[in-house]
Design a protein around this motif. Structure first.
Motif: not given
Length: 376
Positions: A315-326
């Motif tokens: 698993e690779v998890q981040d707290d970034g912009q998410g899947l909906d980000a361009p």
């Protein structure tokens, strides 16, 4: 999945041994019904040609139903023998038989098939005599010509099946070589802008911060050593994969500074598991490039591995912009599809890759790989 796709998949599954069959029961029963009708009419046709009554009323009234009964008994014997072996035999036995690609596989399948056919024919002839009240099955079984014909037909069918399996194995070997070539091409492609940016950063730091430039160059060398070491083989271990990821993340931390926080967790008992190399790095690259770098404050990327229900989860998890980000640049979908294709080529439909949104924001990418059953 359409009916044709589901039926084709069930046919492929019939060619291998597995304890838990994923296909629906109605599809499997349809395959057995087709086999029964096919073999029944095939042998009824041979019998009709032999005695000159093919297509006559007697052939339809007596020969076809009788051969269908015998074919049903043979099909039932096949099902009970092979399904019983799949259920009762240890998994390591199934893995051993499936891995055979030589005369041993032919001997196993041919010997088992001939034995199942012989038992099914004996039971089927007894059933025909019982239904039609014509007690003559023992005379047929005592006739050497009957068994000579049976062995001749069995040898012919076994030869056809053997040639079919040989052709399929050759196709699988060719496909494996093509997949291996594609994999090596992918593994040999180190992103040029990543290399140029890293070297440019080192060059710019030489005059202003030599210690940091030296450290970045060391981290860059560690990353190249770890990644190029994996390029030489078709498989790596999970510990080597994580060592390469740690070298890459350490290099990215020097580039992003405090904006990038890293968490890596690998249980010691999972370190020796073999897997295709460079599976997780594209996911880490996407997490940083698409999820964290666009945020001013950066964020955290966490890489972990665990065992769940007979599978390995990376698993690779981040707290970034998410899947909906361009997306910042193209190629993300291509890299993900490439990972999925490599997983399917190596493990079949049991492996996969999924992207999930995190409740607190960010993205979770999860690779699922089936683990081999340990020997007792």
């Amino acid at each position: 999945m359409t009916f044709a796709e589901e039926f084709t998949q069930a046919l492929r599954h019939q060619r291998t041994l597995m304890k838990h069959r994923p296909d629906r029961l109605r599809i499997r029963l349809l395959i057995y019904l087709i086999w029964m009708l096919g073999f029944g009419f095939f042998f009824a046709g041979i019998h009709g040609l032999q005695y000159g009554r093919l297509g006559t009323w007697h052939w339809w009234r007596h020969d076809v139903p009788g051969h269908l009964v015998v074919s049903a008994c043979v099909t039932a014997c096949f099902f009970l023998a092979f399904r019983g072996f799949e259920k009762l035999a240890p998994q390591r036995w199934l893995d051993t038989v499936v891995a055979w690609r030589d005369w041993r596989a032919g001997l196993f399948y041919t010997g088992t098939s001939v034995a199942c056919s012989a038992v099914g024919v004996v039971i089927g002839l007894a059933a025909v005599d019982l239904v039609w009240a014509t007690p003559g099955w023992y005379r047929a079984l005592a006739n050497p010509g009957f068994w000579g014909q049976f062995l001749g037909i069995s040898a012919f069918i076994s030869l056809l099946i053997g040639l079919r399996y040989r052709a399929r194995w050759k196709h699988e070997q060719l496909q494996a070589r093509v997949t291996e070539a594609q994999l090596k091409l992918l593994q040999g492609q180190i992103e040029p802008h990543f290399l140029f940016n890293t070297l440019a950063n080192v060059q710019s730091l030489i005059d202003f911060d030599p210690p940091r430039a030296k450290l970045m160059l060391e981290r860059f060398t560690d990353y190249l050593r770890a990644s190029l070491g994996q390029l030489r083989g078709d498989s790596t271990t999970l510990s080597q994969e994580f060592a390469m990821l740690e070298a890459y993340l350490a290099l990215m931390q020097l580039r992003m500074g405090e904006r990038l926080r890293v968490e890596v967790h690998l249980p010691a008992e999972l370190g020796g598991i073999e897997l295709p190399p460079l599976l997780a790095q594209p996911l880490v690259e996407n997490a940083i490039h698409h999820g964290l770098e666009p945020k001013i404050e950066g964020g955290t990327v966490a890489v972990s591995a665990r065992r769940v229900d007979g599978q390995l989860w990376i698993e690779v998890q981040d707290d970034g912009q998410g899947l909906d980000a361009p997306r910042r640049r193209g190629g993300n979908g291509l890299a993900l599809e490439n990972i999925r294709a490599r997983l399917t080529a190596r493990y079949g439909p049991a492996a996969g890759l999924e992207l999930l949104p995190c409740a607190a924001g960010g993205t979770l990418a999860r690779i699922q790989i089936p683990l081999p059953t340990p020997a007792p």
